[in-house]
Design a protein around this motif. Structure first.
Motif, short mmCIF file in Angstrom:
data_model
loop_
_atom_site.label_atom_id
_atom_site.label_comp_id
_atom_site.label_asym_id
_atom_site.label_seq_id
_atom_site.Cartn_x
_atom_site.Cartn_y
_atom_site.Cartn_z
N VAL A 33 20.91 146.33 -17.34
CA VAL A 33 20.32 146.65 -18.65
C VAL A 33 20.80 148.02 -19.11
O VAL A 33 21.17 148.22 -20.28
N VAL A 34 20.79 148.98 -18.20
CA VAL A 34 21.19 150.35 -18.53
C VAL A 34 22.65 150.39 -18.99
O VAL A 34 22.98 150.96 -20.04
N ILE A 35 23.53 149.77 -18.22
CA ILE A 35 24.96 149.81 -18.56
C ILE A 35 25.21 149.08 -19.87
O ILE A 35 25.99 149.55 -20.72
N ALA A 36 24.55 147.95 -20.09
CA ALA A 36 24.76 147.18 -21.32
C ALA A 36 24.32 147.98 -22.55
O ALA A 36 25.04 148.04 -23.56
N LEU A 37 23.14 148.59 -22.49
CA LEU A 37 22.65 149.34 -23.65
C LEU A 37 23.47 150.62 -23.89
O LEU A 37 23.72 150.99 -25.04
N LEU A 38 23.89 151.28 -22.81
CA LEU A 38 24.75 152.44 -22.98
C LEU A 38 26.09 152.03 -23.59
O LEU A 38 26.65 152.75 -24.43
#
Length: 402
Positions: free
Chosen positions: A315-320
């Motif tokens: 989730v973190v990598i996708a949103l970043l």
């Protein structure tokens, strides 16, 4: 083969040669940032300091790298390109060796300060040499080559740094950076001529400072420079904290961290490549407004999720990735709007804009480092705060000017 094609071959060869040599000089400073990132946790363990302390060495480099641009640019106008270029690369080389030999944090920070000053020379003077050698379409082409080399750094350099860390020690990274400096210096001495004619070395330092004063009194220049600075500072917050978060909280190896970092850095530069095309179709101001708004929305969503404990790595990598794509879209458009009315002092305006943006980024790193604890929440808070500042400035300026 026609005589025209035969005559064109040496010119093309010189163009490629200039692009490669100037590209290497441009990327020395960024490599000393990006290759160094995977080693931050290892440096902290080796020197017996925590994340907040070791981040000071990164902040120190950013600050002096920013201020060095205002030093080497004007000096190269006064005395020619090659003397300050040689001095800067030699200082960078000396400081890199000093970093490799440092056995405590204060010594490392001191040499990183010197390394940042020297690293600014290659970036600023390489751009000036391009303007001296080429004009029109050729200038745009060569600057595009330099920008392409520059954009490779945050993708390739962390991988190289992680491979070094996996096989040797963090000191080897600085020895490798020193080798690159030696190669760049030798190529500059042998292949790059002095491109600033003596008859053009008539500008005074006073004229440069007068131009800076004029820029700082110009609302549009200051406004869009700060939009770009605040927005990009969010990326700098990610840059400063990501190695501790991804290797600490998520347990990634240095190599996996470098891949995660490269994905997000690649999104930033992919957005930059799209910016020009979209700006021609929709207009610069619309691109800035929409991209900054989307950047703020995505980063605030990421902050809300991580604060609620929904902080899965995917989730973190996708949103970043989405957030930094929008950042890449808006950043170049904001820069063009800031510089639009200052063609007669474009070099000074560009240097001042870069310095302001990097100084703000360094200041944010200093603030972020005081809250760094190896978890994701301080990082996402800093990124979202920067995006919201950029959002507020953008909508203050959106209705003004053309």
């Amino acid at each position: 083969m026609t005589p025209e094609r035969i005559a064109a071959r040496p010119a093309r060869a010189r163009f490629v040669r200039d692009g490669l040599v100037l590209g290497l000089l441009t990327v020395l400073g960024p490599f000393a940032i990006d290759m160094y990132l995977p080693s931050l946790p290892a440096i902290g363990r080796s020197l017996g300091v925590g994340p907040d302390a070791v981040l000071v060495s990164l902040t120190a480099y950013f600050a002096t790298f920013a201020l060095g641009q205002l030093v080497f640019g004007p000096i190269s106008d006064l005395v020619g390109r090659k003397p300050p270029l040689y001095a800067g690369v030699l200082l960078f080389l000396f400081a890199s060796v000093g970093c490799a030999l440092a056995n405590d944090l204060p010594t490392l920070i001191a040499f990183r300060v010197l390394e940042g000053i020297g690293g600014a020379a290659g970036m600023v003077i390489a751009r000036a040499v391009v303007r001296d050698l080429h004009s029109g379409h050729d200038e745009v082409r060569l600057l595009s080559v330099l920008m392409l080399v520059f954009s490779v750094s945050p993708v390739l350099a962390p991988m190289v740094g992680s491979l070094v860390i996996a096989g040797t020690s963090w000191q080897v990274i600085f020895w490798l950076i020193a080798v690159l400096a030696v190669v760049g210096l030798v190529l500059a001495v042998v292949l790059i001529p002095e491109t600033r004619p003596r008859e053009l070395r008539s500008a005074s330092i006073g004229e440069v400072w007068n131009a800076c004063g004029r820029l700082l009194r110009h609302r549009t220049f200051v406004g869009f420079t700060l939009v770009g600075a605040c927005a990009t500072a969010g990326f700098f917050a990610f840059l400063a904290s990501s190695s501790f978060v991804f290797t600490g909280q998520y347990g990634l190896s240095p190599m996996l961290y470098s891949l995660a970092f490269s994905v997000n850095a690649g999104a930033f530069f992919a957005g930059m490549q799209l910016s020009g095309r979209l700006a021609r179709r929709y207009g610069l101001r619309r691109i800035v407004v929409v991209s900054v708004a989307a950047y703020a929305l995505v980063t605030v969503l990421l902050l809300a999720l991580t604060a609620a404990g929904i902080d899965h790595l995917a989730v973190v990598i996708a949103l970043l990735f989405v957030a930094f794509t929008f950042l890449g879209l808006g950043g170049p458009a904001a820069s063009v709007l800031a510089l639009a009315d200052h063609g007669d002092i474009a070099g000074t305006a560009s240097s001042l804009m870069g310095t302001i943006q990097l100084v703000i980024g360094a200041a944010l790193m200093a603030v972020t480092s005081t809250f760094a604890n190896g978890t994701i929440l301080p990082m996402t808070t800093a990124v979202a705060a920067c995006a919201l500042l950029a959002f507020g400035l953008t909508f203050t300026l959106a209705g003004k000017g053309k």
